[in-house]
Design a protein around this motif. Structure first.
Motif, PDB file in Angstrom:
ATOM      1  N   MET A  74      11.387  45.518   6.082  1.00  0.00           N
ATOM      2  CA  MET A  74      11.429  46.473   5.194  1.00  0.00           C
ATOM      3  C   MET A  74      10.080  46.954   4.653  1.00  0.00           C
ATOM      4  N   ASP A  75       8.781  46.198   5.426  1.00  0.00           N
ATOM      5  CA  ASP A  75       7.640  46.946   5.181  1.00  0.00           C
ATOM      6  C   ASP A  75       7.296  48.172   6.009  1.00  0.00           C
ATOM      7  N   PHE A  76       7.640  49.404   5.163  1.00  0.00           N
ATOM      8  CA  PHE A  76       7.742  50.666   5.782  1.00  0.00           C
ATOM      9  C   PHE A  76       6.228  51.263   5.889  1.00  0.00           C
ATOM     10  N   GLU A  77       5.236  50.350   5.230  1.00  0.00           N
ATOM     11  CA  GLU A  77       3.820  51.153   5.109  1.00  0.00           C
ATOM     12  C   GLU A  77       3.099  50.706   6.486  1.00  0.00           C
ATOM     13  N   THR A  78       3.504  49.550   7.189  1.00  0.00           N
ATOM     14  CA  THR A  78       2.989  49.043   8.431  1.00  0.00           C
ATOM     15  C   THR A  78       3.537  49.671   9.514  1.00  0.00           C
ATOM     16  N   GLU A  79       2.698  50.264  10.321  1.00  0.00           N
ATOM     17  CA  GLU A  79       3.063  50.505  11.723  1.00  0.00           C
ATOM     18  C   GLU A  79       2.720  49.653  12.857  1.00  0.00           C
ATOM     19  N   THR A  80       1.360  49.137  12.864  1.00  0.00           N
ATOM     20  CA  THR A  80       1.156  48.297  13.820  1.00  0.00           C
ATOM     21  C   THR A  80       0.852  46.918  13.172  1.00  0.00           C
ATOM     22  N   VAL A  81       0.985  45.889  13.970  1.00  0.00           N
ATOM     23  CA  VAL A  81       0.708  44.462  13.322  1.00  0.00           C
ATOM     24  C   VAL A  81       0.340  43.709  14.404  1.00  0.00           C
ATOM     25  N   PRO A  82      -0.467  42.494  13.997  1.00  0.00           N
ATOM     26  CA  PRO A  82      -1.001  41.623  14.822  1.00  0.00           C
ATOM     27  C   PRO A  82       0.088  41.010  15.818  1.00  0.00           C
ATOM     28  N   LEU A  83      -0.081  40.711  16.943  1.00  0.00           N
ATOM     29  CA  LEU A  83       1.006  40.028  17.556  1.00  0.00           C
ATOM     30  C   LEU A  83       1.668  38.746  17.046  1.00  0.00           C
ATOM     31  N   GLN A  84       0.575  38.107  16.246  1.00  0.00           N
ATOM     32  CA  GLN A  84       0.973  36.815  15.800  1.00  0.00           C
ATOM     33  C   GLN A  84       2.252  37.042  14.789  1.00  0.00           C
ATOM     34  N   LYS A  85       2.133  38.038  14.031  1.00  0.00           N
ATOM     35  CA  LYS A  85       3.287  38.507  13.015  1.00  0.00           C
ATOM     36  C   LYS A  85       4.448  38.710  13.595  1.00  0.00           C
ATOM     37  N   GLU A  86       4.429  39.453  14.816  1.00  0.00           N
ATOM     38  CA  GLU A  86       5.436  39.877  15.534  1.00  0.00           C
ATOM     39  C   GLU A  86       6.300  38.589  16.101  1.00  0.00           C
ATOM     40  N   ILE A  87       5.443  37.643  16.600  1.00  0.00           N
ATOM     41  CA  ILE A  87       5.907  36.331  17.138  1.00  0.00           C
ATOM     42  C   ILE A  87       6.669  35.567  16.098  1.00  0.00           C
ATOM     43  N   GLN A  88       5.829  35.460  14.906  1.00  0.00           N
ATOM     44  CA  GLN A  88       6.579  34.599  13.578  1.00  0.00           C
ATOM     45  C   GLN A  88       8.087  35.211  13.168  1.00  0.00           C
ATOM     46  N   HIS A  89       8.014  36.746  13.185  1.00  0.00           N
ATOM     47  CA  HIS A  89       9.143  37.191  13.064  1.00  0.00           C
ATOM     48  C   HIS A  89      10.367  36.988  14.067  1.00  0.00           C
ATOM     49  N   ILE A  90       9.999  36.884  15.439  1.00  0.00           N
ATOM     50  CA  ILE A  90      11.051  36.593  16.252  1.00  0.00           C
ATOM     51  C   ILE A  90      11.454  35.119  16.138  1.00  0.00           C
ATOM     52  N   GLU A  91      10.536  34.353  15.740  1.00  0.00           N
ATOM     53  CA  GLU A  91      10.897  32.853  15.660  1.00  0.00           C
ATOM     54  C   GLU A  91      11.786  32.690  14.474  1.00  0.00           C
ATOM     55  N   HIS A  92      11.763  33.448  13.412  1.00  0.00           N
ATOM     56  CA  HIS A  92      12.553  33.194  12.171  1.00  0.00           C
ATOM     57  C   HIS A  92      14.126  33.927  12.577  1.00  0.00           C
ATOM     58  N   TYR A  93      13.992  34.729  13.540  1.00  0.00           N
ATOM     59  CA  TYR A  93      15.287  35.456  14.100  1.00  0.00           C
ATOM     60  C   TYR A  93      15.898  34.566  14.802  1.00  0.00           C
ATOM     61  N   LEU A  94      15.029  34.020  15.786  1.00  0.00           N
ATOM     62  CA  LEU A  94      15.739  32.877  17.075  1.00  0.00           C
ATOM     63  C   LEU A  94      16.217  31.698  16.216  1.00  0.00           C
ATOM     64  N   SER A  95      15.422  31.261  14.969  1.00  0.00           N
ATOM     65  CA  SER A  95      16.029  30.193  14.433  1.00  0.00           C
ATOM     66  C   SER A  95      17.425  30.355  13.555  1.00  0.00           C
ATOM     67  N   LEU A  96      17.487  31.658  13.281  1.00  0.00           N
ATOM     68  CA  LEU A  96      18.734  31.888  12.826  1.00  0.00           C
ATOM     69  C   LEU A  96      19.985  32.066  13.822  1.00  0.00           C
ATOM     70  N   GLN A  97      19.672  32.444  14.802  1.00  0.00           N
ATOM     71  CA  GLN A  97      20.433  32.543  15.870  1.00  0.00           C
ATOM     72  C   GLN A  97      20.972  31.170  16.432  1.00  0.00           C
ATOM     73  N   THR A  98      19.788  30.400  16.747  1.00  0.00           N
ATOM     74  CA  THR A  98      20.172  29.091  17.240  1.00  0.00           C
ATOM     75  C   THR A  98      21.072  28.132  16.308  1.00  0.00           C
TER      76      THR A  98
END
Length: 600
Positions: free
Chosen positions: A428-452
């Motif tokens: 929901m952070d609509f102000e940010t269009e590009t992010v460091p890959l580190q944040k994108e990986i942290q986000h996907i780790e949270h998502y995969l943690s919920l899925q596992t």
């Protein structure tokens, strides 16, 4: 009518006329001089060949000369030859030495030694021809080495039976005195002479070529090949009707009633005149001229064929750019603006193609801008709908639920709620269009943690990323749609279990992201549809397989085109691999605080 309507026909007829007429004129003119040119070439070729044959004959005569002096090498023999008496032992010894010389060469017909001391004659002939006698010689044995002896007398032509032979006489001088002990005569058959003269004919004997070998100043015929030999040893020059001047030359003459060219080469061996004469009939010269004419006609036909091929190539080179333009126009009409410019041509047609491709590129840019506007409008509408929910209300509510779970001792529930809150805060952070890959990986780790946590042991995953890739700037939310696609369509609609692997690699030029799973995968038809929709620049909002992937690809394409590249390979229930290759620029590699590499 056909000539008026066809550019190809005009080029063909024009090039045929320009090629055939000059070639025909050149053949007509050159044919008149071909016979003389061929005759000169034949004379030069044969004279060069005859020079080589003359050298071989001289080497052969030199070998005979070395054989004739072999008596000097045997001192016992020389002592016997000086003796005034001939006991039986000496007689047998001398006869044996004469036989040894006879057996030296297979072409020897006879060997004879006449002693000046005793008058005894020692000879050796072919035992199979006892009825054949050695012809008497007209050469007188001199008493002294230089007394009335001429080098030319050492050679003469004679006959043994029906065979013509070369007779080589060698006075045996009792060195160091000048007295002559006797005369050694070698009767040499024509076997080796024939072999040496055989290569001198450049054509078949049936074509009428005849070779003659004469010795001595009085032109005694030693051997003739390719024709009937003259019967006698003398008078052959008159039979050929030839007058020779110089050591090399040619004259026109006749032989056996046939007109032709007589080519001669003259030389000497130890003051012995040697003459090679070759008769080439006029028919052979004309035949060579006819062969040259035939070759010229073949060249003309080849030239005509070359004109036809050249006209076809020229027509193709002229019309192929027009056909390419028509195909490109049809491609653009279908909405595919990815046309590849053709380089290398700088003529009018090349300029036309280049400007047309420039126009298509401009149209593509215009449509991409329109597409971006539509995408931004859709994004704005989505953000407007999302903004209707107060994010702070969601964060506070989730935090309250997490606190309640901790009070009841449910730490796992509290962790999952914290991960869900991080996911909502990131998305929901609509102000940010590009992010460091580190944040994108942290986000996907949270998502995969919920899925596992949801699927337990049915879902497992690994994630690798080097530390130098964490600082790369990438568009937000490019990994979750790919991972979600793999779980929803690969596992839930597959066999119910899956292993997921996310790998990040960095080179000096690009960032490579691979998402791999062993789920249901995609068939070839689905992969083809995704490639076609990507090429057509289509966005989707439905739920069919590949939509999340297409939208991610289109976002990356709009931001990095034309350097962005991707690939999709799938083998159901074995490996489905999605590869994204993002180019590295100054903006994407902006420095961030260093961090450890991710490997989970």
């Amino acid at each position: 009518m056909w000539l008026k309507k066809s550019l190809f026909a005009k080029l063909l007829v024009g090039m045929l006329i320009s090629a055939v007429i000059p070639l025909s004129l050149s053949i007509m003119i050159s044919y008149k001089t071909t016979s003389r040119s061929v005759e000169r070439q034949l004379i030069e070729l044969n004279q060069n060949t005859m020079d080589g044959g003359m050298d071989n004959i001289k080497r052969y005569l030199d070998e005979l000369n070395h054989i004739s002096v072999s008596f000097y090498h045997d001192q016992t023999l020389m002592r016997y030859l000086r003796s005034q008496e001939t006991p039986p032992a000496q007689l047998l010894f001398i006869t044996d030495k004469v036989s040894g010389i006879y057996n030296n060469r297979p072409e020897f017909r006879a060997v004879r030694y006449v002693s000046s001391m005793t008058g005894q004659t020692y000879s050796k002939t072919d035992l199979g021809q006892l009825s054949i006698s050695i012809p008497p010689t007209t050469v007188t044995i001199p008493k002294q080495e230089e007394e009335g002896w001429e080098r030319e007398n050492a050679y003469e032509v004679a006959s043994i039976g029906k065979d013509r032979v070369l007779v080589f006489h060698r006075p045996l001088v009792d060195y160091p005195s000048s007295s002559v002990l006797g005369m050694l005569s070698l009767y040499v058959g024509m076997d080796e002479i024939k072999r040496l003269m055989r290569p001198l004919s450049v054509s078949e004997p049936s074509e009428g070529e005849t070779m003659f070998l004469y010795i001595r100043q009085d032109m005694q015929l030693l051997h003739a090949t390719g024709g009937k030999e003259t019967a006698g040893p003398a008078g052959d020059e008159r039979a050929l009707n030839i007058s020779m001047e110089g050591n090399r030359g040619s004259v026109n003459g006749k032989w056996n009633g046939r007109s032709g060219v007589l080519i001669y080469v003259r030389d000497q061996y130890m003051e012995l005149p040697l003459t090679l004469v070759k008769f080439i009939p006029a028919t052979a010269v004309n035949e060579s001229a006819n062969r040259t004419l035939n070759r010229s006609l073949i060249i003309q036909f080849i030239a005509v064929a070359f004109v036809l091929v050249l006209a076809s190539i020229l027509s193709y080179v002229t019309t192929s750019p027009v056909k390419r333009l028509l195909r490109t126009i049809a491609q653009v009409e279908t909405g595919n603006f990815e046309v590849k410019p053709v380089k290398g041509r700088i003529d009018e047609l090349g300029v036309l193609e280049h400007r047309f491709h420039t126009m298509v590129g401009n149209l593509d840019d215009l449509m991409n801008r329109e597409y971006r506007n539509r995408l931004e409008l859709s994004t704005a509408r989505l953000k407007m709908l999302q903004a209707q929910i107060n994010p702070h209300f969601l964060y506070n509510t989730l935090q309250s639920i997490g606190t309640l779970a901790l009070r009841h001792g449910s730490e796992e529930i509290s962790d999952k709620i914290a991960e869900l809150g991080a996911i909502l805060r990131y998305s929901m952070d609509f102000e940010t269009e590009t992010v460091p890959l580190q944040k994108e990986i942290q986000h996907i780790e949270h998502y995969l943690s919920l899925q596992t946590g949801r699927f337990k042991n049915k879902l497992s995953y690994t994630l690798t990323c080097p530390s130098d890739a964490l600082q790369v700037q990438v568009p937000k939310m490019i990994l979750q749609p790919l991972v979600e696609n793999s779980i929803v369509h690969g596992m839930e609609k597959g066999k119910g279990s899956e292993t997921l692997h996310i790998a990040v690699e960095r080179t000096s030029e690009q960032l490579c992201i691979r998402v791999m799973d062993n789920g249901k995968g995609m068939d070839a038809e689905t992969i083809g549809r995704i490639r076609r929709e990507y090429a057509a620049s289509q966005l989707h909002t439905g739920q069919e397989r590949g939509i999340g992937l297409i939208n991610v690809l289109q976002r990356l394409r709009l931001q990095y085109e034309p350097d962005f590249d991707w690939d999709l390979q799938s083998t159901p229930y074995e490996a489905t691999v999605i590869t994204l290759r993002i180019p590295l620029t100054i903006e994407t590699t902006r420095r961030l605080p260093p961090d450890e590499s991710i490997d989970s």
